[in-house]
Design a protein around this motif. Structure first.
Motif, PDB file in Angstrom:
ATOM      1  N   ALA A 155      14.561  10.302   6.076  1.00  0.00           N
ATOM      2  CA  ALA A 155      16.027  10.357   6.158  1.00  0.00           C
ATOM      3  C   ALA A 155      16.551  11.039   4.892  1.00  0.00           C
ATOM      4  CB  ALA A 155      16.598   8.956   6.289  1.00  0.00           C
ATOM      5  N   ARG A 156      17.499  11.930   5.081  1.00  0.00           N
ATOM      6  CA  ARG A 156      18.032  12.676   3.948  1.00  0.00           C
ATOM      7  C   ARG A 156      19.492  13.052   4.187  1.00  0.00           C
ATOM      8  NH1 ARG A 156      14.188  11.225   1.595  1.00  0.00           N
ATOM      9  NH2 ARG A 156      12.646  12.433   0.403  1.00  0.00           N
ATOM     10  N   THR A 157      20.228  13.172   3.102  1.00  0.00           N
ATOM     11  CA  THR A 157      21.530  13.839   3.137  1.00  0.00           C
ATOM     12  C   THR A 157      21.260  15.318   2.909  1.00  0.00           C
ATOM     13  OG1 THR A 157      22.700  11.901   2.284  1.00  0.00           O
ATOM     14  CG2 THR A 157      23.797  14.037   2.058  1.00  0.00           C
ATOM     15  N   ARG A 183       6.262  12.181   9.642  1.00  0.00           N
ATOM     16  CA  ARG A 183       7.528  11.449   9.569  1.00  0.00           C
ATOM     17  C   ARG A 183       8.427  12.173   8.586  1.00  0.00           C
ATOM     18  NH1 ARG A 183      10.487   8.081  12.719  1.00  0.00           N
ATOM     19  NH2 ARG A 183      11.639   6.504  11.525  1.00  0.00           N
ATOM     20  N   GLU A 188      17.883  19.784   1.776  1.00  0.00           N
ATOM     21  CA  GLU A 188      17.850  18.367   1.450  1.00  0.00           C
ATOM     22  C   GLU A 188      18.417  18.156   0.047  1.00  0.00           C
ATOM     23  OE1 GLU A 188      13.955  16.787   1.977  1.00  0.00           O
ATOM     24  OE2 GLU A 188      13.812  17.408   4.085  1.00  0.00           O
ATOM     25  N   TYR A 220      24.266  13.468   7.114  1.00  0.00           N
ATOM     26  CA  TYR A 220      23.120  12.585   6.915  1.00  0.00           C
ATOM     27  C   TYR A 220      22.194  12.699   8.118  1.00  0.00           C
ATOM     28  CZ  TYR A 220      20.343   8.367   6.185  1.00  0.00           C
ATOM     29  OH  TYR A 220      19.296   7.484   6.012  1.00  0.00           O
ATOM     30  N   LEU A 221      20.899  12.858   7.856  1.00  0.00           N
ATOM     31  CA  LEU A 221      19.889  12.933   8.904  1.00  0.00           C
ATOM     32  C   LEU A 221      19.055  11.665   8.893  1.00  0.00           C
ATOM     33  CD1 LEU A 221      18.523  16.576   8.361  1.00  0.00           C
ATOM     34  CD2 LEU A 221      20.371  15.845   9.888  1.00  0.00           C
ATOM     35  N   ASP A 222      18.922  11.042  10.056  1.00  0.00           N
ATOM     36  CA  ASP A 222      18.019   9.901  10.178  1.00  0.00           C
ATOM     37  C   ASP A 222      16.575  10.387  10.094  1.00  0.00           C
ATOM     38  OD1 ASP A 222      20.008   7.922  10.543  1.00  0.00           O
ATOM     39  OD2 ASP A 222      20.192   8.479  12.668  1.00  0.00           O
ATOM     40  N   ALA A 223      15.683   9.486   9.727  1.00  0.00           N
ATOM     41  CA  ALA A 223      14.261   9.816   9.726  1.00  0.00           C
ATOM     42  C   ALA A 223      13.806  10.053  11.168  1.00  0.00           C
ATOM     43  CB  ALA A 223      13.461   8.683   9.097  1.00  0.00           C
TER      44      ALA A 223
END
Length: 260
Positions: free
Chosen positions: A198-200, A195, A254, A122-125
């Motif tokens: 956020a994505r998995t 911006r 993504e 998981y990536l934060d924004a």
């Protein structure tokens, strides 16, 4: 007048700390009785709050005393806070990037060369100072875009940490590219602020020249099958110098909700 316990509660410190500040002359009670009981005036709360704020910014007690003696005001404290905040954000970015590099090295050690490891994460924004372009898919030149970004960031004296590119398929023949560096909310002169949501993602690690990225991407596409998404990212973990032999890039696809 307030007893030491009440004054400590209002100031968010311990009575023991107030006694210490008294002993070193940093915050002397308004009144000390013959039996040693300390009392404080409500007007002293402002000095206490400034003292605590300056300590929180990393100043030693000697420095705090000098700054209080100079009558440091609210606006000066706010400016110091902004500087401290920027420094802490810069440190977090550097530490995060360093951790990502170590993690990527570990993945390279552990993976089977014939079957690259795909990891779901998981990536934060994040906010990036970047340039963007829309180009035919077969003419994507991320390096050229980064070269221009680097030139503008260096001209602005901006900190360059955590380079990342996001590529999004507009249609079957066209790709939108955003390339830049993770930055605080404030924009860098001459660059756009984007911006990245956020994505998995499904990710794999590529080591070597960027000319090999299509192979790594193809492996991820095979992994994703027909559900392979239209957005992917390239996170440059080690990309110093012109010799790309030891460059490390994390390629991230993504995933839509439910695909992980």
């Amino acid at each position: 007048m307030m007893e030491i316990g009440e004054f400590a509660r209002l100031g968010g410190v311990s009575a023991r700390m107030l006694r210490h500040y008294d002993r070193i002359g940093l915050l002397v009670p308004a009144h000390t009785a013959a039996n040693g009981r300390r009392s404080y005036d409500e007007s002293q709360l402002g000095r206490l709050h400034r003292l605590v704020a300056l300590k929180g910014l990393g100043f030693g007690l000697d420095e705090v005393g000098a700054l209080l003696g100079e009558g440091v005001g609210v606006e000066e404290l706010r400016g110091m806070l902004r500087l401290r905040e920027a420094e802490l954000e810069r440190r977090v970015r550097h530490d995060r990037h360093a951790l990502d590099r170590v993690t990527a090295r570990l993945r390279l050690i552990e993976e089977d060369r014939m079957n690259p490891n795909v990891e779901i994460k998981y990536l934060d924004a994040v906010t990036v100072a970047a340039l963007s372009t829309t180009t035919p898919g077969d003419l994507v030149d991320v390096e050229a875009l980064f070269d221009e970004v680097i030139e503008r960031m260096d001209a602005a004296g901006a900190d360059r940490t955590a380079p990342v590119a996001r590529l999004r398929s507009v249609d079957e023949a066209t790709v939108e590219v955003v390339a830049g560096y993770v930055v605080p909310a404030n924009s860098v002169p001459g660059l756009e602020t984007h911006r990245l949501p956020a994505r998995t993602v499904a990710s794999t690690i590529h080591q070597g020249p960027l000319s090999g990225l299509p192979t790594a991407y193809a492996a991820l596409r095979r992994w994703g099958g027909q559900h392979c998404p239209a957005c992917w990212r390239q996170q440059y973990l080690e990309a110093d110098g012109d010799n790309q032999t030891h460059w490390i890039v994390e390629l991230q696809l993504e995933l839509h909700d439910g695909e992980a």
